[in-house]
Design an enzyme around this catalytic site. Structure first.
Site, PDB file in Angstrom:
ATOM      1  N   ASP A   1       0.819  -1.228   0.000  1.00  0.00           N
ATOM      2  CA  ASP A   1       0.000   0.000   0.000  1.00  0.00           C
ATOM      3  C   ASP A   1       0.845   1.267   0.000  1.00  0.00           C
ATOM      4  OD1 ASP A   1      -2.274  -1.685   0.290  1.00  0.00           O
ATOM      5  OD2 ASP A   1      -1.914  -1.745   2.450  1.00  0.00           O
TER       6      ASP A   1
ATOM      7  N   LYS B   1       2.157   2.317  -5.111  1.00  0.00           N
ATOM      8  CA  LYS B   1       2.803   1.859  -6.347  1.00  0.00           C
ATOM      9  C   LYS B   1       1.948   2.159  -7.559  1.00  0.00           C
ATOM     10  CE  LYS B   1       3.104  -2.308  -4.663  1.00  0.00           C
ATOM     11  NZ  LYS B   1       2.778  -2.032  -3.262  1.00  0.00           N
TER      12      LYS B   1
ATOM     13  N   GLY C   1      -4.380  -3.971  -4.368  1.00  0.00           N
ATOM     14  CA  GLY C   1      -5.380  -2.998  -4.811  1.00  0.00           C
ATOM     15  C   GLY C   1      -4.633  -1.737  -5.160  1.00  0.00           C
ATOM     16  N   HIS C   2      -4.478  -1.462  -6.445  1.00  0.00           N
ATOM     17  CA  HIS C   2      -3.720  -0.286  -6.863  1.00  0.00           C
ATOM     18  C   HIS C   2      -4.691   0.836  -7.208  1.00  0.00           C
ATOM     19  CE1 HIS C   2      -0.005  -2.966  -7.818  1.00  0.00           C
ATOM     20  NE2 HIS C   2      -0.233  -2.809  -6.545  1.00  0.00           N
TER      21      HIS C   2
ATOM     22  N   GLN D   1       2.206  -5.862  -3.330  1.00  0.00           N
ATOM     23  CA  GLN D   1       2.553  -5.965  -1.897  1.00  0.00           C
ATOM     24  C   GLN D   1       3.878  -5.216  -1.644  1.00  0.00           C
ATOM     25  OE1 GLN D   1       1.402  -9.179  -3.463  1.00  0.00           O
ATOM     26  NE2 GLN D   1      -0.516  -8.216  -2.943  1.00  0.00           N
TER      27      GLN D   1
HETATM   28  P1  IMP Z   1      -2.592 -12.646   1.522  1.00  0.00           P
HETATM   29  O1  IMP Z   1      -1.628 -12.074   0.527  1.00  0.00           O
HETATM   30  O2  IMP Z   1      -4.023 -12.327   1.203  1.00  0.00           O
HETATM   31  O3  IMP Z   1      -2.342 -14.097   1.780  1.00  0.00           O
HETATM   32  O4  IMP Z   1      -2.312 -11.914   2.928  1.00  0.00           O
HETATM   33  C1  IMP Z   1      -1.079 -12.089   3.653  1.00  0.00           C
HETATM   34  C2  IMP Z   1      -0.682 -10.790   4.328  1.00  0.00           C
HETATM   35  O5  IMP Z   1      -0.312  -9.826   3.337  1.00  0.00           O
HETATM   36  C3  IMP Z   1      -1.801 -10.116   5.132  1.00  0.00           C
HETATM   37  O6  IMP Z   1      -1.212  -9.456   6.245  1.00  0.00           O
HETATM   38  C4  IMP Z   1      -2.371  -9.087   4.179  1.00  0.00           C
HETATM   39  O7  IMP Z   1      -2.993  -8.012   4.837  1.00  0.00           O
HETATM   40  C5  IMP Z   1      -1.092  -8.657   3.465  1.00  0.00           C
HETATM   41  N1  IMP Z   1      -1.337  -8.140   2.111  1.00  0.00           N
HETATM   42  C6  IMP Z   1      -1.591  -8.847   1.000  1.00  0.00           C
HETATM   43  N2  IMP Z   1      -1.738  -8.049  -0.050  1.00  0.00           N
HETATM   44  C7  IMP Z   1      -1.548  -6.798   0.384  1.00  0.00           C
HETATM   45  C8  IMP Z   1      -1.524  -5.523  -0.259  1.00  0.00           C
HETATM   46  O8  IMP Z   1      -1.694  -5.372  -1.469  1.00  0.00           O
HETATM   47  N3  IMP Z   1      -1.285  -4.460   0.556  1.00  0.00           N
HETATM   48  C9  IMP Z   1      -1.057  -4.586   1.880  1.00  0.00           C
HETATM   49  N4  IMP Z   1      -1.056  -5.749   2.521  1.00  0.00           N
HETATM   50  C10 IMP Z   1      -1.293  -6.854   1.771  1.00  0.00           C
END
Ligand code: IMP
Length: 426
Positions: free
Chosen positions: A13, A16, A40-41, A222
């Protein structure tokens, strides 16, 4: 060497989407290389907001082609919905968007298992429940369904039969019911048909682009601290979010990459569980959340907020080989009269310059206090336009992590940007 990687330097977040959107006009091809619809961009163009989860943020620029690489995991229904949403805005994706036939498919039971596990553990990891972990589990276990499989109904059905068999006991143990292979096969074959024109050999396109000496932007998802190997394991996502992930995820070699730009917020946020040394669970944290609209663009969850962590950023510079940092949301700090930055950690009486992988939850941040500013920033177009205290803040980041700061974002819109320059120029 015409490829530039844009990577999250914190816990995701970082903004990007906005930076890739700013760089895209300089690029011929934008390639998303990891993750899935957990990302989520958010893009704000002309005051209008658009959130993309899978399609690269470069799609808004007509002359830029976009590729979703083999390192990603795709929820085909989300992908199709994004194509339709773009279409409604008059952004045509035809002939300029391709997803790798080798990207793995997020299946309904991946989402189900992800959710059931989260519920059972009381949200220990706090995943996005988009099925990302179970999908990558299938990939590594060599039983996954890939985008190319959606184009062959018989192959899809037989792969689903074998795949579902492996999850049956897991689902039962969690108290869930798996959908039938028949049901999924019918639904996903339809999605495959709808997406047929968009599924192909993405790595071949990337290779041709490299051979043609085109400019390629590799878009990460991420962030470094959520990377499966370099992050705060097990509180991480299931892919290699770091710059190195771009090679395997896009199908290129390290020598094809010219530079890596890390995106970092002027403060720190994190969604979900896991260590966060500079977290502010007080009024100041709430002020940052309100001023920065820090609510997840994928899940709507309030983000945990805290001071800028130069230790985490130093780690990001090292593991991504960053050549430059782009700072986002500097304007959000205008609400605070005084700013702290974490310059080192203390652990068992020892000062640490880099995170201790296994014990990040035990460290105490060592802070330095810097003066804030109260001038509005969105009209600043270069570093010199920033108030002196904001210039000092940026200079402290550069000095603290040993990497120069390039772009500085001072507001959500495209135009609210200082020192934008061609990322391929250096
Ligand atoms: P997952 O990727 O849904 O398996 O989540 C694993 C961890 O990564 C969790 O703490 C999510 O909140 C975090 N996470 C996954 N995608 C994002 C993102 O795009 N932004 C921020 N945190 C993320």
């Amino acid at each position: 060497m015409s490829a530039v990687v844009v990577v999250g330097a914190q816990w995701g977040d970082e903004g990007k989407g906005k930076v890739v959107d700013l760089y895209a006009p300089y690029a011929d091809l934008v390639v998303r290389y990891a993750g899935g619809a957990n990302a989520g961009h958010t893009l704000v163009v002309g005051g209008e907001k658009l959130i993309l989860h899978l399609i690269p943020s470069g799609i808004l620029h007509e002359q830029t082609r976009c590729v979703v690489g083999q390192g990603t995991v795709i929820d085909p229904a989300v992908f199709l919905k994004e194509i339709e949403a773009l279409d409604e805005r008059g952004v045509s994706t035809e002939g300029r968007l391709l997803v790798s036939q080798r990207a793995h498919v997020v299946l309904p039971h991946h989402k189900l298992i992800d959710e059931l596990r989260e519920n059972k553990s009381g949200g220990a990891i706090g995943t996005t429940k988009r099925g990302i972990g179970p999908c990558y589990e299938d990939k590594v276990a060599r039983r996954g369904v890939r985008m190319g499989d959606l184009l062959d109904a018989a192959r899809l059905k037989s792969k689903l039969d074998a795949n579902l068999e492996c999850w049956r006991a897991v689902a039962e143990d969690l108290g869930g019911n798996l959908p039938s292979a028949q049901e999924i096969a019918a639904q996903y074959a339809d999605l495959g048909n709808a997406l047929r024109a968009y599924i192909g050999d993405a790595a071949k396109i990337v290779r041709a682009s490299i051979q043609g000496d085109e400019k390629i932007l590799l878009e990460g998802a991420q962030g470094t601290m959520l990377d499966i190997d370099n992050g705060t394991y097990p509180f991480v996502t299931s892919s290699n979010a770091v710059a190195g992930g771009a090679c395997a995820g896009a199908g290129i070699g390290p020598t094809d990459i010219g530079s890596a730009i890390g995106i970092a917020k002027a403060y720190t946020t994190r969604v979900g569980g896991g260590p966060f040394p500079t977290e502010l669970e007080d009024e100041t944290g709430q002020q940052l959340r309100d001023a920065g609209a820090e609510y997840g663009s994928t899940t709507g969850r309030p983000r945990r907020c805290g001071w800028l962590d130069l230790v985490a950023l130093r780690h990001a510079v090292a593991v991504n080989g960053l050549s430059e940092i782009a700072i986002t949301k500097l304007d959000v700090l205008t609400v605070l009269p005084e700013l702290k930055v974490c310059v080192a950690y203390e652990l068992d009486g020892e000062r640490l310059e880099y995170p201790p992988y296994e014990r990040v939850e035990d460290v105490k941040p060592i802070y330095e206090t810097l003066e804030g500013w109260d001038e509005e920033l969105p009209s600043c177009r270069s570093r010199e336009d920033l108030p002196p205290a904001a210039q000092r803040y940026i200079a402290r980041i550069e000095q603290g992590v040993g990497c120069k700061v390039g772009v500085v974002s001072v507001g959500p819109d495209r135009q609210d940007t200082a020192d934008l320059s061609d990322p391929f120029a250096s």
